[in-house]
Design an enzyme around this catalytic site. Structure first.
Site, short mmCIF file in Angstrom:
data_model
loop_
_atom_site.label_atom_id
_atom_site.label_comp_id
_atom_site.label_asym_id
_atom_site.label_seq_id
_atom_site.Cartn_x
_atom_site.Cartn_y
_atom_site.Cartn_z
NE ARG A 1 -2.58 0.55 3.57
CZ ARG A 1 -3.40 1.04 4.50
NH1 ARG A 1 -4.69 0.96 4.33
NH2 ARG A 1 -2.93 1.61 5.57
CB THR B 1 -2.17 7.35 -2.74
OG1 THR B 1 -1.54 6.07 -2.95
CG2 THR B 1 -1.32 8.45 -3.34
CG ASP C 1 2.36 -2.61 9.15
OD1 ASP C 1 2.54 -3.82 8.85
OD2 ASP C 1 2.47 -1.69 8.34
CG ASP D 1 6.02 -3.14 10.01
OD1 ASP D 1 6.72 -3.66 9.13
OD2 ASP D 1 5.74 -1.93 10.03
C1 PRP Z 1 -1.39 -4.46 4.65
C2 PRP Z 1 -2.28 -5.68 4.84
C3 PRP Z 1 -3.09 -5.67 3.58
C4 PRP Z 1 -3.26 -4.19 3.29
C5 PRP Z 1 -4.64 -3.79 3.72
O1 PRP Z 1 -0.33 -4.75 3.81
O2 PRP Z 1 -1.58 -6.86 5.04
O3 PRP Z 1 -2.46 -6.32 2.48
O4 PRP Z 1 -2.28 -3.51 4.08
O5 PRP Z 1 -4.88 -2.48 3.36
P1 PRP Z 1 -5.99 -2.07 2.31
O6 PRP Z 1 -7.20 -2.85 2.62
O7 PRP Z 1 -6.17 -0.59 2.59
O8 PRP Z 1 -5.45 -2.31 0.93
P2 PRP Z 1 0.82 -3.68 3.48
O9 PRP Z 1 0.49 -2.90 2.25
O10 PRP Z 1 1.10 -2.87 4.74
O11 PRP Z 1 2.06 -4.59 3.11
P3 PRP Z 1 2.88 -5.62 3.99
O12 PRP Z 1 2.00 -6.81 4.26
O13 PRP Z 1 4.02 -5.96 3.11
O14 PRP Z 1 3.31 -4.94 5.26
N1 URA Z 2 -2.64 -2.66 7.09
C1 URA Z 2 -2.34 -3.07 8.34
O1 URA Z 2 -1.43 -3.89 8.53
N2 URA Z 2 -3.05 -2.56 9.36
C2 URA Z 2 -4.04 -1.68 9.19
O2 URA Z 2 -4.67 -1.26 10.18
C3 URA Z 2 -4.34 -1.25 7.88
C4 URA Z 2 -3.62 -1.77 6.85
#
Ligand code: PRP
Ligand code: URA
Length: 223
Positions: A118, A122, A214, A217
């Site tokens: 993400r 944005t 997150d 993380d």
């Molecule tokens: C997080 C989560 C989802 C997304 C959800 O991933 O694991 O994939 O955000 O957000 P959305 O519904 O607004 O699209 P992230 O993009 O943080 O990547 P990561 O798993 O690599 O940390």
């Molecule tokens: N992705 C996450 O990991 N946590 C949130 O709350 C939203 C997006």
């Protein structure tokens, strides 16, 4: 600036393809996940366990066929899963945490991967990887991601799967918010959506409240 609270547009019912989980074990483990004091090792274990429990619920409609088995007493016809064409597809990174739990239930399932991140400003999802097991059009696909916030990542991941021929798709997320779940449902009404817990709303950074922070993380200890 605080966001205006989002009003759900759908009833969350199995008839609408949205299954909100109520099992006490799932709820208990999600509460432990949320706790800021839950460390990486415990967090990872809980995500896997919740994946297994939600997978158990989501796969309750798998078709059965009678097969012949010989017990120590006699030969009988007895039900086993028919077909066995399953694919578990995590959205990277955080979805990886749910794979072990589900494949413990379905050891013959093949595993695909969809990479999405993400944009921090944005909040739009960006695809960086997609590899799905063949024949994807014949498989029941269990797409997993612990978080459904804006719903953009899940919706785009489902579009990717459909563009490659995937048809029977179930999406499992541990925590969702109405805004995100409604978006996925509106974009893909044919997809069954399983939500471990429906949280209140998104904050101005599109993080889920109260949420768990997150997920990626916390699973991988990268904060
Ligand atoms: C997080 C989560 C989802 C997304 C959800 O991933 O694991 O994939 O955000 O957000 P959305 O519904 O607004 O699209 P992230 O993009 O943080 O990547 P990561 O798993 O690599 O940390
Ligand atoms: N992705 C996450 O990991 N946590 C949130 O709350 C939203 C997006």
């Amino acid at each position: 600036m605080a966001k205006t609270k989002y009003t759900p547009q759908y009833e969350y019912t199995p008839e609408n393809n949205i299954f909100i989980q109520t099992h006490p074990l799932i709820q208990h483990k999600i509460s432990l996940l949320r706790d800021i004091n839950t460390g990486t090792n415990e967090f990872r274990k809980l995500v896997s366990e919740i994946g297994m429990l939600m997978g158990f619920e989501a796969l309750s409609d798998l078709p059965l066929e009678d097969v012949q088995i010989t017990t120590p007493i006699e030969t009988c016809m007895t039900p086993m899963i028919a077909g066995r064409k399953l694919a578990v597809v995590p959205i990277l990174r955080a979805g990886l945490g749910m794979v072990d739990g589900i494949t413990a239930l379905t050891p013959t399932a093949k595993i695909g991967h969809i990479g999405m991140y993400r944009d921090e400003v944005t909040h739009e999802p960006h695809e960086y990887f997609c590899k799905l097991p063949k024949p994807i059009e014949e498989r029941t696909i269990v797409l997993v991601d612990p978080m459904c916030a804006t719903g953009g990542s899940a919706s785009d991941a489902i579009t990717l799967i459909k563009n490659r021929g995937g048809r029977k798709i179930k999406f499992l997320c541990i925590i969702g918010v109405p805004e995100g779940i409604d978006r996925v449902h509106k974009d893909h009404p044919d997809v069954q959506i399983y939500v471990g817990h429906m949280d209140r709303e998104l904050n101005e950074n599109a993080y889920i409240c109260p949420g768990l922070g997150d997920a990626g993380d916390r699973i991988f200890g990268t904060k």
